[in-house]
Design an enzyme around this catalytic site. Structure first.
Site, PDB file in Angstrom:
ATOM      1  CG  HIS A  76      -0.412  -3.773  -3.472  1.00 34.50           C
ATOM      2  ND1 HIS A  76       0.867  -4.217  -2.560  1.00 34.50           N
ATOM      3  CD2 HIS A  76       0.389  -2.796  -3.974  1.00 34.50           C
ATOM      4  CE1 HIS A  76       1.930  -3.636  -2.646  1.00 34.50           C
ATOM      5  NE2 HIS A  76       1.809  -2.441  -3.590  1.00 34.50           N
TER       6      HIS A  76
ATOM      7  CB  SER B  90       4.511  -2.288  -4.676  1.00 33.77           C
ATOM      8  OG  SER B  90       4.234  -1.360  -3.455  1.00 33.77           O
TER       9      SER B  90
ATOM     10  CG  ASP C  69       1.290  -6.534  -0.488  1.00 36.26           C
ATOM     11  OD1 ASP C  69       0.282  -5.992  -0.572  1.00 36.26           O
ATOM     12  OD2 ASP C  69       2.420  -6.327  -1.090  1.00 36.26           O
TER      13      ASP C  69
END
Length: 755
Positions: A217, A545, A157
């Protein structure tokens, strides 16, 4: 001697004359070398280095370099490391390099070369969700799996904030002895929770060299999968509670492969390569690109290498819903995850001057916003689409000061940015209305001003109210009601969640599963409220996600409880025990509030407690994927790229013959028969009877109708035949078959396409 000098003089004159000829014939200039095409990053597949023993890393790298062109430092702007970017050891047989098209053509003539193509760029696609999934500290699967203790989850990520309390190593054991990873932070920032952190930035040409998360994220997904218990977590005081990941005692190893919004394929492959070599047990990948054939999909290829090593791979299915055939990461050895809601909303209600009220959501809920009705205007009243979407600068000349502004969702503009435009133009508040495709699917965002996000139907009624009101002026306000638990329609499939059928493999039903992916609270690297000194280190985010790490954590729990289960067995356990009904006990619905089809839900919504004790599993050895891949029509060479060994497609099967836990059937006038093999992982002595809920217009027969087991790990096979029973008007039909014992219920959903 004199004659030799004369000859030399004559040669020099001839050379000079020819030079002048070339100068004048080229417009007075010496001809330049033909220009080469621009350098691009290519992923190059080559045959494996032949060796009687396992090739050393340096040998493989030298072999890969032998394919590359020689360049001078002047020719190569990347002279520090030459054209080679990464030499991959496990994830593929090949390397990535910066090359011109001409150099690739030249390389094709070298012995051992298989293929080369430009890399693709991928993109990144909770206090209450564990509770909603039935995970409780004192009982159930958390206790049975010891909270995922000893399992290593690798997350590819945007990196991680190592100092976040969700990643404290307090009370955790050290990593397993076989762990080979490394920490590229300061030594004190890694611990028994965060046991590894690495950065792969060569293809991205990023200046940042550490795995520090500058996006959010990666921190969010990592804490969702395996964050520890953190009390008093909230966002702006909402969603208050104890934040925790799905596998709170699992270890984390982070691979930063994204720098900004882009994640180059070469860097992703390097992260995958390292994760496999490091010894992770589960891979969580919330990244994706458009569907493509598996031999061109390096996440699929790298994941196959991981599965060969017994590593479970969970991937986000994409955020391009609700359109059909938008699902990505479809390889059958990957768990493809769609997104659904949980039964919590952060409620903000739009109240109109005529008394109508419409419930919406917003995580930013200012306590000092007065309930006084304010003038209400529609940003798109001037007929301009940019204004309707509240695009950047579109309201600069609009009369919105002190007013509530209605904006349309969409236009490629982030929801929070729309509120920023309203705020910059002097607006007092924003109502964000869905477009028709998003219907009733809303999100709670950390808005920059008082706001609420409402459904499409609500937006139509608000616009009708504005248009029908001339005197007095239309008015509205927003009533902030905080956290509300208990939505009976949860889980509901999010509108953005990508849908099947699969383009790459239509004979395999995708997505595989749905899990919590809407309004998920998890760790965040920076405070959200820049106007105060409050250290808000959590944020609410939505997307597949967010759903993916829920399933990655679930796989870690199952791996801890059942260390000898294969990735396919774990996947089967998750899929055959999934729920098809919501909290209310009725069919799971989609964004339109009508029953969702299997291309939205896959096998259903994950049920951790049932998955830990599934009774039967559909297992698949990695070599069993080879005849399946050959059956897709791939060439020997293309299959060899995926499985990393020389293949001759002498054996082929239809997609539907793969021992998969679900069925995706094309049905014409002829019947279709498939065979499945189940493995008993429940009670040693057990008896199962088949139950069939046939798709409309389809006859389903199963032989035998009963299965009997006397030992654990015993296998049994059955065949199922699908045939047309009547004419139907729909293109698709769905149902399921279920093996039922006194203790277990093992369901395989069935999707039928009529041809």
């Amino acid at each position: 001697m004199i004659m030799s000098l004369r000859k030399l003089f004559c040669v020099l004159i001839l050379v000079f004359s020819l030079s002048l000829f070339f100068v004048f014939s080229h417009g007075g200039e010496f001809p330049s070398k033909p220009e080469k095409s621009e350098l691009k990053t290519y992923i190059v597949h080559v045959k494996k280095l032949e060796s009687n023993i396992h090739s050393l890393s340096k040998d493989t790298k030298s072999y890969h370099k032998s394919f590359l062109p020689f360049r001078t430092a002047e020719e190569d702007s990347s002279a520090e490391h030459g054209p080679l970017i990464y030499s991959y050891q496990s994830v593929i047989s090949g390397f990535s390099a910066r090359l011109t098209a001409e150099e690739v053509e030249e390389m094709k003539g070298k012995d051992g070369f298989i293929s080369a193509r430009p890399e693709r760029t991928y993109r990144p696609f909770t206090t209450h969700s564990p509770n909603f999934l039935g995970l409780h500290q004192e009982s159930g699967v958390w206790r049975q799996s010891n909270f995922g203790k000893g399992v290593i989850i690798g997350v590819l990520d945007t990196g991680i904030l190592p100092t976040h309390p969700s990643f404290s190593g307090e009370g955790l054991p050290p990593p397993p002895a076989e762990w080979k990873g490394k920490c590229e932070f300061e030594a004190t920032q890694c611990n028994n929770k965060l046991i590894g952190a690495r950065s792969f930035n060569l293809a991205a040409n990023a200046s940042q060299t550490t795995p520090l998360d500058d996006d959010g994220h990666g921190t969010h997904t990592a804490s969702t999968a395996a964050g520890g218990f953190v009390e008093n977590a909230s966002v702006f005081g909402n969603a208050y509670g104890t934040a925790v990941g799905i596998a709170p005692l699992a270890h984390l190893s982070i691979y930063k492969v994204c720098f900004g919004p882009d994640c180059p394929e070469s860097d992703i492959l390097a992260g995958l390569d390292a994760a496999i070599e490091d010894g992770v047990d589960v891979l969580s990948i919330s990244l994706g690109e458009d569907s493509t054939a598996f031999f061109n999909d390096n996440i699929a290829i790298g994941s196959f290498a991981a599965v060969q090593k017994g590593i479970f791979v969970s991937c986000a299915g994409g955020n391009s819903g609700p359109s059909e055939q938008t699902i990505t990461n479809e390889a059958p050895w990957i768990l493809t995850v769609g997104a659904s809601t949980i039964d919590r909303s952060i409620r903000a209600t739009a109240k109109l001057g005529d008394g109508q009220e419409f419930n919406g959501e917003s995580v930013f809920q200012p306590k000092d916003f007065p309930p006084t009705l304010l003038p209400l205007v529609y940003a798109g009243a001037n007929g301009k689409q940019d204004s309707a979407f509240c695009a950047n600068g579109s309201l600069a000349d609009a009369d919105v000061k002190g007013k509530v502004v209605l904006c349309d969702r969409g236009g490629g503009i982030p929801r929070v940015d729309k509120g920023g435009e309203v705020k910059n133009a002097g607006g007092a508040a924003m109502i964000l209305a869905n477009q028709e495709s998003d219907a009733f699917s809303t999100s709670a965002d950390a808005h920059l001003l008082p706001a609420t996000h409402v459904a499409y139907a609500a937006g139509l009624k608000i616009k009708a109210y504005i248009n029908s009101t001339t005197t007095p002026t239309a008015t509205a306000t927003i009533l902030f009601k905080g956290t509300v638990i208990g939505d009976p329609l949860a889980p509901l499939v999010a509108s953005f969640s990508s849908r099947g059928p699969s383009t790459a493999t239509p004979g395999i039903l995708k997505p595989d599963i749905i899990g919590p992916g809407v309004n998920i609270l998890a760790a965040w690297p920076v405070p959200l409220d820049t106007n105060t000194n409050t250290k808000l280190t959590f944020n609410i985010e939505s997307g597949t996600s967010m759903a993916c790490p829920h399933l990655s954590g679930m796989a870690a729990l199952l791996k801890s409880a059942h260390p000898y289960w294969s990735p396919a067995a774990i996947k089967s356990a998750i899929m055959t025990t999934a729920d098809l009904v919501n909290v209310k006990g009725t069919a799971i619905v989609d964004e339109t509030l009508t029953p969702a089809d299997l291309f939205a839900t896959g096998a259903g919504h994950v049920n951790p407690s049932k998955a830990n004790d599934p009774g039967l599993v559909y297992d698949i050895a990695t070599d069993e994927y080879i005849p399946y891949l050959c059956g897709l029509g791939y060439s020997d060479e293309e299959v060899s790229i995926i499985v990393q060994k020389k293949i001759h497609c002498t054996s082929k099967i239809l997609e539907g013959q793969l021992n998969y836990p679900t069925f995706s059937v094309k049905l014409g006038s002829s019947s279709q028969t498939f065979t499945r093999t189940v493995t008993n992982v429940g009670d040693a002595v057990s008896y199962y009877t088949v139950k069939i809920v046939a798709p409309e217009g389809v006859g389903v027969s199963v032989l035998p109708e009963k299965l009997q087991f006397t030992t654990v790990n015993e296998k049994a096979s059955y065949s199922v035949t699908f045939s047309r029973s009547s004419n139907v008007t729909n293109a698709f039909s769905q149902g399921y078959l279920q093996w039922v014992s006194s203790k277990y219920s093992v369901r395989s959903v069935v999707s039928v396409k009529f041809i």
